[in-house]
Design a protein around this motif. Structure first.
Motif, PDB file in Angstrom:
ATOM      1  N   THR A  17     -36.597 -59.500 -14.692  1.00 14.89           N
ATOM      2  CA  THR A  17     -37.422 -58.405 -15.198  1.00 14.89           C
ATOM      3  C   THR A  17     -38.637 -58.962 -15.939  1.00 14.89           C
ATOM      4  O   THR A  17     -38.673 -60.136 -16.323  1.00 14.89           O
ATOM      5  N   LEU A  18     -39.594 -58.094 -16.174  1.00 13.17           N
ATOM      6  CA  LEU A  18     -40.796 -58.467 -16.908  1.00 13.17           C
ATOM      7  C   LEU A  18     -40.431 -58.932 -18.317  1.00 13.17           C
ATOM      8  O   LEU A  18     -40.930 -59.950 -18.789  1.00 13.17           O
ATOM      9  N   GLY A  19     -39.552 -58.211 -18.969  1.00  9.43           N
ATOM     10  CA  GLY A  19     -39.138 -58.565 -20.321  1.00  9.43           C
ATOM     11  C   GLY A  19     -38.432 -59.900 -20.389  1.00  9.43           C
ATOM     12  O   GLY A  19     -38.670 -60.701 -21.301  1.00  9.43           O
ATOM     13  N   GLU A  20     -37.557 -60.145 -19.419  1.00 13.40           N
ATOM     14  CA  GLU A  20     -36.823 -61.417 -19.389  1.00 13.40           C
ATOM     15  C   GLU A  20     -37.767 -62.588 -19.158  1.00 13.40           C
ATOM     16  O   GLU A  20     -37.661 -63.625 -19.818  1.00 13.40           O
ATOM     17  N   LEU A  21     -38.722 -62.425 -18.239  1.00 18.75           N
ATOM     18  CA  LEU A  21     -39.680 -63.495 -17.966  1.00 18.75           C
ATOM     19  C   LEU A  21     -40.568 -63.730 -19.184  1.00 18.75           C
ATOM     20  O   LEU A  21     -40.832 -64.876 -19.546  1.00 18.75           O
ATOM     21  N   ALA A  22     -41.006 -62.661 -19.823  1.00 20.25           N
ATOM     22  CA  ALA A  22     -41.845 -62.792 -21.019  1.00 20.25           C
ATOM     23  C   ALA A  22     -41.108 -63.575 -22.101  1.00 20.25           C
ATOM     24  O   ALA A  22     -41.691 -64.450 -22.754  1.00 20.25           O
ATOM     25  N   ALA A  30     -46.944 -57.262 -22.735  1.00 18.55           N
ATOM     26  CA  ALA A  30     -48.260 -56.679 -22.435  1.00 18.55           C
ATOM     27  C   ALA A  30     -49.150 -57.684 -21.710  1.00 18.55           C
ATOM     28  O   ALA A  30     -49.789 -57.340 -20.699  1.00 18.55           O
ATOM     29  N   ASN A  31     -49.197 -58.915 -22.204  1.00 14.27           N
ATOM     30  CA  ASN A  31     -50.026 -59.940 -21.553  1.00 14.27           C
ATOM     31  C   ASN A  31     -49.484 -60.311 -20.176  1.00 14.27           C
ATOM     32  O   ASN A  31     -50.257 -60.518 -19.236  1.00 14.27           O
ATOM     33  N   LEU A  32     -48.181 -60.367 -20.041  1.00 10.78           N
ATOM     34  CA  LEU A  32     -47.585 -60.667 -18.741  1.00 10.78           C
ATOM     35  C   LEU A  32     -47.855 -59.535 -17.761  1.00 10.78           C
ATOM     36  O   LEU A  32     -48.129 -59.767 -16.590  1.00 10.78           O
ATOM     37  N   SER A  33     -47.809 -58.314 -18.244  1.00  8.48           N
ATOM     38  CA  SER A  33     -48.093 -57.152 -17.400  1.00  8.48           C
ATOM     39  C   SER A  33     -49.531 -57.173 -16.894  1.00  8.48           C
ATOM     40  O   SER A  33     -49.796 -56.867 -15.727  1.00  8.48           O
ATOM     41  N   ILE A  34     -50.467 -57.547 -17.761  1.00  6.51           N
ATOM     42  CA  ILE A  34     -51.874 -57.658 -17.356  1.00  6.51           C
ATOM     43  C   ILE A  34     -52.017 -58.696 -16.246  1.00  6.51           C
ATOM     44  O   ILE A  34     -52.725 -58.481 -15.263  1.00  6.51           O
ATOM     45  N   THR A  37     -50.371 -57.340 -12.871  1.00 10.01           N
ATOM     46  CA  THR A  37     -51.133 -56.309 -12.168  1.00 10.01           C
ATOM     47  C   THR A  37     -52.466 -56.803 -11.623  1.00 10.01           C
ATOM     48  O   THR A  37     -53.180 -56.055 -10.963  1.00 10.01           O
ATOM     49  N   GLY A  38     -52.791 -58.070 -11.904  1.00  5.85           N
ATOM     50  CA  GLY A  38     -54.032 -58.634 -11.384  1.00  5.85           C
ATOM     51  C   GLY A  38     -55.250 -58.280 -12.207  1.00  5.85           C
ATOM     52  O   GLY A  38     -56.377 -58.488 -11.766  1.00  5.85           O
ATOM     53  N   LYS A  39     -55.070 -57.748 -13.397  1.00  4.18           N
ATOM     54  CA  LYS A  39     -56.192 -57.348 -14.241  1.00  4.18           C
ATOM     55  C   LYS A  39     -56.674 -58.482 -15.155  1.00  4.18           C
ATOM     56  O   LYS A  39     -57.682 -58.335 -15.820  1.00  4.18           O
ATOM     57  N   ALA A  40     -55.968 -59.597 -15.178  1.00  4.66           N
ATOM     58  CA  ALA A  40     -56.347 -60.725 -16.029  1.00  4.66           C
ATOM     59  C   ALA A  40     -57.582 -61.407 -15.455  1.00  4.66           C
ATOM     60  O   ALA A  40     -57.753 -61.509 -14.247  1.00  4.66           O
ATOM     61  N   LYS A  41     -58.440 -61.866 -16.338  1.00  2.00           N
ATOM     62  CA  LYS A  41     -59.643 -62.589 -15.928  1.00  2.00           C
ATOM     63  C   LYS A  41     -59.403 -64.097 -15.878  1.00  2.00           C
ATOM     64  O   LYS A  41     -60.169 -64.827 -15.270  1.00  2.00           O
ATOM     65  N   ALA A  42     -58.336 -64.554 -16.533  1.00  2.00           N
ATOM     66  CA  ALA A  42     -58.044 -65.987 -16.582  1.00  2.00           C
ATOM     67  C   ALA A  42     -56.561 -66.178 -16.881  1.00  2.00           C
ATOM     68  O   ALA A  42     -55.886 -65.252 -17.325  1.00  2.00           O
ATOM     69  N   ILE A  43     -56.086 -67.380 -16.598  1.00  2.00           N
ATOM     70  CA  ILE A  43     -54.720 -67.754 -16.951  1.00  2.00           C
ATOM     71  C   ILE A  43     -54.746 -69.198 -17.418  1.00  2.00           C
ATOM     72  O   ILE A  43     -55.407 -70.046 -16.804  1.00  2.00           O
ATOM     73  N   ARG A  44     -54.065 -69.472 -18.498  1.00  2.00           N
ATOM     74  CA  ARG A  44     -53.980 -70.838 -19.003  1.00  2.00           C
ATOM     75  C   ARG A  44     -53.036 -71.635 -18.092  1.00  2.00           C
ATOM     76  O   ARG A  44     -52.052 -71.107 -17.596  1.00  2.00           O
ATOM     77  N   PHE A  45     -53.357 -72.897 -17.924  1.00  2.00           N
ATOM     78  CA  PHE A  45     -52.480 -73.761 -17.128  1.00  2.00           C
ATOM     79  C   PHE A  45     -51.100 -73.854 -17.766  1.00  2.00           C
ATOM     80  O   PHE A  45     -50.098 -73.927 -17.060  1.00  2.00           O
ATOM     81  N   SER A  46     -51.035 -73.835 -19.083  1.00  2.00           N
ATOM     82  CA  SER A  46     -49.736 -73.897 -19.750  1.00  2.00           C
ATOM     83  C   SER A  46     -48.894 -72.666 -19.436  1.00  2.00           C
ATOM     84  O   SER A  46     -47.679 -72.755 -19.262  1.00  2.00           O
TER      85      SER A  46
END
Length: 71
Positions: A17-22, A30-34, A37-46
């Protein structure tokens, strides 16, 4: 040019689930959901590294490039 996020597909394959992965990777739902859904503009390598570790996958399993001219 479009980068497609297939995080929901990998989560379904791993039955997580989203909660378990978070919780596992240490970011908010909230950040994982963004990201999911493909709404993020960037993702950290970490963050990408933590997701790949938690889901036992490769970055290419989560991120996909599609040329918008071919769509």
């Amino acid at each position: 040019m479009a980068i497609i996020v297939n995080l929901d597909v990998m989560m379904a394959r791993r039955k997580i689930t989203l909660g378990e992965l978070a919780d596992r990777i240490g970011i908010t739902m909230a950040n994982l959901s963004i990201l999911k859904t493909g709404k993020a503009k960037a993702i950290r390598f970490s963050t990408l590294n933590a997701i790949c570790e938690a889901l036992d996958c490769q970055p290419a399993d989560i991120l996909e490039y599609r040329n918008s001219e071919n769509e």
